[in-house]
Design an enzyme around this catalytic site. Structure first.
Site, short mmCIF file in Angstrom:
data_model
loop_
_atom_site.label_atom_id
_atom_site.label_comp_id
_atom_site.label_asym_id
_atom_site.label_seq_id
_atom_site.Cartn_x
_atom_site.Cartn_y
_atom_site.Cartn_z
N ILE A 52 -10.24 -30.25 87.33
CA ILE A 52 -9.02 -29.89 86.61
C ILE A 52 -8.02 -29.26 87.56
O ILE A 52 -6.83 -29.60 87.54
CB ILE A 52 -9.35 -28.94 85.44
CG1 ILE A 52 -10.17 -29.67 84.38
CG2 ILE A 52 -8.06 -28.40 84.82
CD1 ILE A 52 -10.63 -28.78 83.24
N TYR A 84 -20.64 -18.44 78.55
CA TYR A 84 -19.39 -19.16 78.78
C TYR A 84 -18.43 -18.98 77.61
O TYR A 84 -17.24 -18.71 77.78
CB TYR A 84 -19.69 -20.64 79.01
CG TYR A 84 -18.48 -21.47 79.38
CD1 TYR A 84 -17.95 -21.42 80.66
CD2 TYR A 84 -17.89 -22.31 78.44
CE1 TYR A 84 -16.85 -22.18 81.01
CE2 TYR A 84 -16.78 -23.08 78.78
CZ TYR A 84 -16.26 -23.01 80.06
OH TYR A 84 -15.16 -23.76 80.41
N VAL A 141 -14.17 -32.32 78.93
CA VAL A 141 -13.34 -32.98 79.94
C VAL A 141 -14.23 -33.89 80.78
O VAL A 141 -15.32 -33.48 81.21
CB VAL A 141 -12.63 -31.95 80.84
CG1 VAL A 141 -11.79 -32.65 81.91
CG2 VAL A 141 -11.76 -31.03 80.00
N GLY A 171 -15.14 -34.72 83.68
CA GLY A 171 -15.13 -34.23 85.06
C GLY A 171 -15.85 -32.90 85.10
O GLY A 171 -16.34 -32.41 84.08
#
Length: 258
Positions: A20, A156, A189, A191
């Site tokens: 990102i 997280y 995402v 990635g």
């Protein structure tokens, strides 16, 4: 034609070597910004800066451990000295450590908080004196995970909730200084953390299919989808937007708002 113009200033991206962060750096360059690519992975940061320079941009890479408050300030000051006035800060540095709360190690918990929360705070604090003179903008990276439960992502999730609250606090405090602060919250995402999960999965095709199905638009975000939102928020196109959280989630949260 309306265009996004970031020329005449520096954009500093923490976590600039990640998928990102790299996309954000590249799009900021395309909009005319100078770029400071900051990451603990200096080789990755070098590669992003080298590619940007090869395309005619002004770009430098800096090794940065966002958990080290003094280092963040020193790198920020050096980047401004080398590349010019700071127009924008993007806090894309982040880590993910999974595990149920019942067995999450304290070390992993503290590391997630140190990078995701403390690192965001360190970068914002170091940027404030530079952004005051430019009436610049800050974009923090959040996640839809701040709003949902998770079987093994409690650390997280908690960190991204804290980043969002910090962004709101900073927006209110810094608005009188004409510094805007906003948060971009992606869903899955294609990635970074997702690729790590796919590599560790016994059935990556099924995981990819599941992740895509979580989004009503039928796919995960690309890093460029996230970068589009970030660069827009940095620009004068978003000049009257501060204290906002922009979901870039393909409709993911629609399913959690009923």
């Amino acid at each position: 034609m309306t265009t996004i113009d970031l020329s005449g200033g520096l954009v500093l991206v923490t976590g600039g070597a990640g998928s990102i962060g790299r996309a954000i750096a590249k799009q900021a360059v395309q909009a005319g910004a100078c770029i400071a690519v900051c990451d603990a992975d200096i080789e990755g940061a070098d590669a992003v800066a080298d590619e940007s320079r090869a395309n005619g941009a002004v770009a430098e890479s800096f090794e940065m451990d966002v958990t080290d408050q003094n280092m963040v300030k020193e790198v920020m000051d050096s980047a401004v000295k080398e590349l010019g006035p700071l127009r924008g800060l993007v806090t894309a540095a982040g880590v993910l450590r999974t595990g149920p709360l019942s067995s999450q190690s304290h070390q992993d918990w503290k590391h997630v908080m140190a990078v995701n929360v403390d690192g965001t705070f360190h970068a914002i604090q170091a940027a404030i004196p530079h952004l005051e003179s430019t009436r610049g903008s800050i974009v923090t990276l959040g996640s839809v995970s701040a709003f949902i439960g998770s079987a093994d992502g409690g650390a997280y999730t908690t960190s991204k909730g804290a980043v969002l609250s910090l962004s709101y606090a900073a927006a209110g405090e810094l608005a009188p200084k004409s510094i805007r602060v906003n948060n971009v919250a992606p869903g899955w995402v294609d990635g970074g953390f997702t690729h790590q999960a796919l590599a560790a999965s016994d059935n990556p095709d099924a995981l990819r299919k599941h992740a895509s199905a979580l989004h009503p638009l039928g796919r995960m975000a690309t890093p460029n989808d996230v970068a589009n939102a970030v660069v827009w928020l940095l620009s004068d196109q978003a000049a009257f937007i501060t204290g906002s959280m922009l979901l870039v989630d393909g409709g993911y949260m629609i399913q959690h708002n009923g």
